[in-house]
Design a protein around this motif. Sequence first.
Motif, PDB file in Angstrom:
ATOM      1  N   UNK A 207     -16.594  26.516  29.118  1.00  0.00           N
ATOM      2  CA  UNK A 207     -15.796  25.286  29.156  1.00  0.00           C
ATOM      3  C   UNK A 207     -15.312  24.928  27.749  1.00  0.00           C
ATOM      4  N   UNK A 208     -16.190  25.048  26.786  1.00  0.00           N
ATOM      5  CA  UNK A 208     -15.818  24.753  25.394  1.00  0.00           C
ATOM      6  C   UNK A 208     -14.773  25.752  24.890  1.00  0.00           C
ATOM      7  N   UNK A 209     -14.964  27.036  25.199  1.00  0.00           N
ATOM      8  CA  UNK A 209     -14.003  28.066  24.789  1.00  0.00           C
ATOM      9  C   UNK A 209     -12.638  27.837  25.438  1.00  0.00           C
ATOM     10  N   UNK A 210     -12.621  27.376  26.696  1.00  0.00           N
ATOM     11  CA  UNK A 210     -11.350  27.080  27.366  1.00  0.00           C
ATOM     12  C   UNK A 210     -10.598  25.974  26.641  1.00  0.00           C
ATOM     13  N   UNK A 211     -11.326  24.972  26.144  1.00  0.00           N
ATOM     14  CA  UNK A 211     -10.693  23.865  25.417  1.00  0.00           C
ATOM     15  C   UNK A 211      -9.962  24.361  24.177  1.00  0.00           C
ATOM     16  N   UNK A 212     -10.446  25.467  23.604  1.00  0.00           N
ATOM     17  CA  UNK A 212      -9.867  26.013  22.382  1.00  0.00           C
ATOM     18  C   UNK A 212      -8.970  27.221  22.644  1.00  0.00           C
ATOM     19  N   UNK A 213      -8.687  27.504  23.916  1.00  0.00           N
ATOM     20  CA  UNK A 213      -7.797  28.607  24.256  1.00  0.00           C
ATOM     21  C   UNK A 213      -8.370  29.985  23.994  1.00  0.00           C
ATOM     22  N   UNK A 214      -9.705  30.092  23.959  1.00  0.00           N
ATOM     23  CA  UNK A 214     -10.343  31.386  23.706  1.00  0.00           C
ATOM     24  C   UNK A 214     -10.532  32.196  24.991  1.00  0.00           C
TER      25      UNK A 214
ATOM     26  N   UNK B 252      -9.265  27.622  53.102  1.00  0.00           N
ATOM     27  CA  UNK B 252     -10.260  26.640  53.551  1.00  0.00           C
ATOM     28  C   UNK B 252     -10.973  25.960  52.388  1.00  0.00           C
ATOM     29  N   UNK B 253     -10.616  26.338  51.159  1.00  0.00           N
ATOM     30  CA  UNK B 253     -11.237  25.743  49.981  1.00  0.00           C
ATOM     31  C   UNK B 253     -12.530  26.414  49.547  1.00  0.00           C
ATOM     32  N   UNK B 254     -12.899  27.523  50.186  1.00  0.00           N
ATOM     33  CA  UNK B 254     -14.125  28.234  49.825  1.00  0.00           C
ATOM     34  C   UNK B 254     -13.865  29.183  48.657  1.00  0.00           C
ATOM     35  N   UNK B 255     -14.842  29.293  47.776  1.00  0.00           N
ATOM     36  CA  UNK B 255     -14.734  30.227  46.662  1.00  0.00           C
ATOM     37  C   UNK B 255     -14.868  31.652  47.186  1.00  0.00           C
ATOM     38  N   UNK B 256     -13.870  32.495  46.874  1.00  0.00           N
ATOM     39  CA  UNK B 256     -13.887  33.888  47.329  1.00  0.00           C
ATOM     40  C   UNK B 256     -13.908  34.874  46.170  1.00  0.00           C
ATOM     41  N   UNK B 257     -13.690  34.367  44.940  1.00  0.00           N
ATOM     42  CA  UNK B 257     -13.685  35.277  43.805  1.00  0.00           C
ATOM     43  C   UNK B 257     -13.404  34.560  42.507  1.00  0.00           C
ATOM     44  N   UNK B 258     -13.161  35.397  41.492  1.00  0.00           N
ATOM     45  CA  UNK B 258     -12.863  34.890  40.154  1.00  0.00           C
ATOM     46  C   UNK B 258     -11.741  35.724  39.551  1.00  0.00           C
ATOM     47  N   UNK B 259     -10.940  35.109  38.706  1.00  0.00           N
ATOM     48  CA  UNK B 259      -9.945  35.818  37.916  1.00  0.00           C
ATOM     49  C   UNK B 259      -9.943  35.168  36.533  1.00  0.00           C
ATOM     50  N   UNK B 260     -10.029  35.996  35.489  1.00  0.00           N
ATOM     51  CA  UNK B 260     -10.292  35.481  34.150  1.00  0.00           C
ATOM     52  C   UNK B 260      -9.418  36.126  33.094  1.00  0.00           C
ATOM     53  N   UNK B 261      -9.091  35.350  32.066  1.00  0.00           N
ATOM     54  CA  UNK B 261      -8.482  35.872  30.846  1.00  0.00           C
ATOM     55  C   UNK B 261      -9.522  35.718  29.741  1.00  0.00           C
ATOM     56  N   UNK B 262      -9.739  36.777  28.996  1.00  0.00           N
ATOM     57  CA  UNK B 262     -10.724  36.751  27.917  1.00  0.00           C
ATOM     58  C   UNK B 262     -10.241  37.658  26.793  1.00  0.00           C
ATOM     59  N   UNK B 263     -11.000  37.742  25.721  1.00  0.00           N
ATOM     60  CA  UNK B 263     -10.608  38.526  24.536  1.00  0.00           C
ATOM     61  C   UNK B 263      -9.164  38.220  24.149  1.00  0.00           C
ATOM     62  N   UNK B 264      -8.854  36.939  24.099  1.00  0.00           N
ATOM     63  CA  UNK B 264      -7.492  36.505  23.786  1.00  0.00           C
ATOM     64  C   UNK B 264      -7.233  36.683  22.300  1.00  0.00           C
ATOM     65  N   UNK B 265      -6.135  37.360  21.998  1.00  0.00           N
ATOM     66  CA  UNK B 265      -5.714  37.548  20.599  1.00  0.00           C
ATOM     67  C   UNK B 265      -4.545  36.596  20.340  1.00  0.00           C
TER      68      UNK B 265
ATOM     69  N   UNK C 269      -6.153  28.612  42.378  1.00  0.00           N
ATOM     70  CA  UNK C 269      -6.976  28.931  41.213  1.00  0.00           C
ATOM     71  C   UNK C 269      -7.436  27.626  40.592  1.00  0.00           C
ATOM     72  N   UNK C 270      -8.684  27.620  40.149  1.00  0.00           N
ATOM     73  CA  UNK C 270      -9.274  26.405  39.575  1.00  0.00           C
ATOM     74  C   UNK C 270     -10.088  26.827  38.352  1.00  0.00           C
ATOM     75  N   UNK C 271      -9.841  26.172  37.223  1.00  0.00           N
ATOM     76  CA  UNK C 271     -10.603  26.502  36.021  1.00  0.00           C
ATOM     77  C   UNK C 271     -12.093  26.239  36.219  1.00  0.00           C
ATOM     78  N   UNK C 272     -12.905  27.059  35.586  1.00  0.00           N
ATOM     79  CA  UNK C 272     -14.355  26.858  35.593  1.00  0.00           C
ATOM     80  C   UNK C 272     -14.646  25.499  34.957  1.00  0.00           C
ATOM     81  N   UNK C 273     -15.553  24.758  35.591  1.00  0.00           N
ATOM     82  CA  UNK C 273     -15.912  23.427  35.102  1.00  0.00           C
ATOM     83  C   UNK C 273     -17.366  23.140  35.483  1.00  0.00           C
ATOM     84  N   UNK C 274     -17.872  22.036  34.975  1.00  0.00           N
ATOM     85  CA  UNK C 274     -19.216  21.598  35.367  1.00  0.00           C
ATOM     86  C   UNK C 274     -19.259  21.360  36.875  1.00  0.00           C
ATOM     87  N   UNK C 275     -18.147  20.877  37.419  1.00  0.00           N
ATOM     88  CA  UNK C 275     -18.068  20.539  38.840  1.00  0.00           C
ATOM     89  C   UNK C 275     -18.292  21.753  39.748  1.00  0.00           C
ATOM     90  N   UNK C 276     -17.795  22.923  39.338  1.00  0.00           N
ATOM     91  CA  UNK C 276     -17.930  24.099  40.197  1.00  0.00           C
ATOM     92  C   UNK C 276     -18.965  25.114  39.703  1.00  0.00           C
TER      93      UNK C 276
END
Length: 172
Positions: free
Chosen positions: A52-59, A69-82, A5-12
């Motif tokens: 990216x900005x919201x991740x910095x603030x834990x949102x 093989x290092x290929x992107x196959x999907x996404x998994x996300x946490x959102x609506x954090x209380x 798993x890799x956090x969303x970034x400008x790089x990806x």
Amino acid sequence: MDISLELVSEKNAHEIYNFEIENRAYFEETIPSRGDEYYKTEIFHKIIKEIIEEQKHGQCYMHIIRNESGEMVGRVNFFSIRKDETRTAELGYRIGKNENGKGYATEAVRMALEKGFKYYKFRKIEAGTSPDNIGSQRVLEKNGFLMTKRIEKDMDVNGEWVDSLIFEKIMA
């Protein structure tokens, strides 16, 4: 299974954009459309910068899933954090059409739960799916989620209002 798993970034960001474009029709078979605006390059990259900005603030914590093989196959996300005493987050995930059914979602959700409870300090994680999305329900059940409620006519999928099944997992 050797995935990461890799956090969303400008790089990806460009890789995520291509993934979303390639799988748009497939995803919209079972989940509400994000609309045409989302897929405009400049809008998409603005959204990534906001994430990216919201991740910095834990949102939110948005991860891409990479196979062995290092290929992107999907996404998994946490959102609506209380951030109140419940420390609850919603979980979402999606696997690309050509990678579906290979166990990536089950393993990525397992890894995300470990991060969510251990590093992000969530106490409860919720996830929703449609009654027709049996694969998604299996992923949640294999990871210890329990269905807690059904919300009737909750999502508009291709012009049809469908129910949502809500699952939750509480920190052990």
